[in-house]
Write an enzyme that holds these catalytic residues in place. Structure first.
Site, PDB file in Angstrom:
ATOM      1  N   ALA A  10       0.841  -1.184   0.000  1.00  0.00           N
ATOM      2  CA  ALA A  10       0.000   0.000   0.000  1.00  0.00           C
ATOM      3  C   ALA A  10       0.886   1.248   0.000  1.00  0.00           C
ATOM      4  CB  ALA A  10      -0.910   0.002   1.224  1.00  0.00           C
ATOM      5  N   LYS A  11       0.393   2.321  -0.590  1.00  0.00           N
ATOM      6  CA  LYS A  11       1.109   3.600  -0.573  1.00  0.00           C
ATOM      7  C   LYS A  11       0.554   4.439   0.578  1.00  0.00           C
ATOM      8  CE  LYS A  11       2.599   7.466  -3.426  1.00  0.00           C
ATOM      9  NZ  LYS A  11       2.385   8.458  -2.350  1.00  0.00           N
ATOM     10  N   TRP A  12       1.424   4.748   1.525  1.00  0.00           N
ATOM     11  CA  TRP A  12       1.006   5.409   2.759  1.00  0.00           C
ATOM     12  C   TRP A  12       0.960   6.918   2.602  1.00  0.00           C
ATOM     13  CZ3 TRP A  12      -0.697   2.125   6.378  1.00  0.00           C
ATOM     14  CH2 TRP A  12      -0.357   0.781   6.177  1.00  0.00           C
ATOM     15  N   ASP A  32      -2.956   6.065  -0.220  1.00  0.00           N
ATOM     16  CA  ASP A  32      -2.846   6.753  -1.506  1.00  0.00           C
ATOM     17  C   ASP A  32      -3.021   5.861  -2.723  1.00  0.00           C
ATOM     18  OD1 ASP A  32      -2.567   9.376  -0.927  1.00  0.00           O
ATOM     19  OD2 ASP A  32      -0.391   9.441  -1.054  1.00  0.00           O
ATOM     20  N   GLY A  33      -2.720   4.581  -2.623  1.00  0.00           N
ATOM     21  CA  GLY A  33      -2.727   3.698  -3.769  1.00  0.00           C
ATOM     22  C   GLY A  33      -1.841   2.499  -3.498  1.00  0.00           C
TER      23      GLY A  33
END
Length: 353
Positions: free
Chosen positions: A28-30, A175-176
């Protein structure tokens, strides 16, 4: 401090792509502050993405590092602030404060957490040249006994699961997705990874602009949306134009210039006005002495912009210009058009194991 990888270190970065690439490790994009954490015994240094220290702003993270990380290591991760089941970047930003008393008060009221997703060194060994798969295994072993507020970021090599994360985790404030080649060594300050971010579009009122730092051309467009009371709120900016296009915009927008006193945001210079409305030019701990003055435009022209997600009532990042919308009226540009993301409990992302 005497470690095989010494501060400051600028972290490895990612370049944007549209789709999740196959055959990689996915995380995951933090949405927080990127942090390179150096620990040598009781000595702890937390460096930001630019290499500047963050250590003094997060005393509770320093304490957690001493409690949970190996005695001698260098970790790449993200400082985040969980709040009511999701990440809260606004509260995290409040932690960057010059007063130590304020920092320590907020450390108790809104404590931050550290999400670790890479390791650059352990004991006397540098891992910069080790492939991603090896570093991940070392990271999981080194932090096997860690407990909140230190977490190891979930990772997978299954692209279908990564797609599932991309679709579900946004509701927890993420974020993504980030994709990392399996054989990738750690390359500081290089865009060697891939990021896949959410993108949506919105029609916004162009209510002003700021000049570019290099000269008398448009630097960014100031965007507005009408709230339920009919007030025009400043929601962000649109930038990233070519220099040729910046000069063209200056000429195109000139007929719309008006006296700032006649603008809906005429009170922007009054600090108290920012308490009840979203206005441009608000004092910011990030902007410092940066010139935030702007040129007022009659709020009648509409453009479509692409954005990743909202943070409260504004765009979290700089938006991307897509096209002018002469078919839209400014008063129709409201918050109602924005897609609501289904909430998702952050504890499901950072559950033990």
């Amino acid at each position: 401090m005497d470690l095989p990888v010494m501060p400051p270190v600028k972290p490895m970065l990612a370049k944007s792509v549209k789709k999740i690439p196959p055959g990689m490790q996915y995380e995951a994009k933090w949405d927080g502050f990127r942090a390179i954490v150096h620990r040598d015994g009781d000595e702890v240094v937390i460096g930001s993405r630019t290499g500047k220290p963050l250590t003094r702003y997060f005393p509770e993270v320093v304490a957690a590092v001493r409690e949970n990380l190996p005695p001698r290591c260098v970790i790449d991760g993200e400082i985040v602030l969980p709040w009511e089941g999701r990440l809260d970047f606004d509260r995290l930003s409040e932690r960057i404060h010059p007063a130590d008393s304020r920092v320590r008060l907020l450390a108790g009221e809104t404590p931050a957490a550290l999400v670790a997703f890479d390791i650059l060194a352990l004991d006397d060994t540098s891992l910069l040249s080790a492939p991603q798969t090896e570093r991940r295994a070392v990271l999981e072993g080194a932090l096997a006994g860690a407990s909140p507020p230190v977490h190891v970021a979930p990772a997978t090599t299954d692209p279908a699961l990564a797609q599932d994360w991309f679709e579900r985790y946004e509701g927890a404030g993420l974020d993504g997705v980030v994709a990392k080649p399996l054989d990738l060594p750690y390359r500081p300050d290089t865009r060697a990874m891939y990021k896949i971010k959410h993108e949506r579009t919105a029609d916004c009122v162009v209510a002003g602009y700021r000049f570019h730092k290099s000269g008398p051309v448009v630097g960014s467009l100031l965007l507005g949306l009408y709230d339920a009371r009919g007030s025009l709120q400043h929601v962000g900016v649109c930038a990233a134009f070519t220099m040729k296009r910046r000069a063209e915009l200056l000429e195109e927008l000139d007929p719309l210039r008006i006296d700032p006193a006649a603008h809906p945001w005429s009170a922007w210079a009054d600090a108290t006005a920012h308490e009840g409305s979203r206005l441009p030019g608000a004092p910011s701990r990030w902007s410092g002495k940066k010139d935030l003055s702007w040129v007022a435009l009659s709020p009648e022209r509409v453009c479509e912009v692409a954005y990743d997600h909202m943070e409260g009532d504004r765009f979290r990042h700089t938006t991307q210009f897509r096209r002018w919308r002469p078919d839209r009226t400014a008063t129709g540009c409201t918050y109602a058009q924005l897609e609501e993301v289904v909430r998702y409990d952050l504890s499901e992302v950072l559950r033990p194991g």
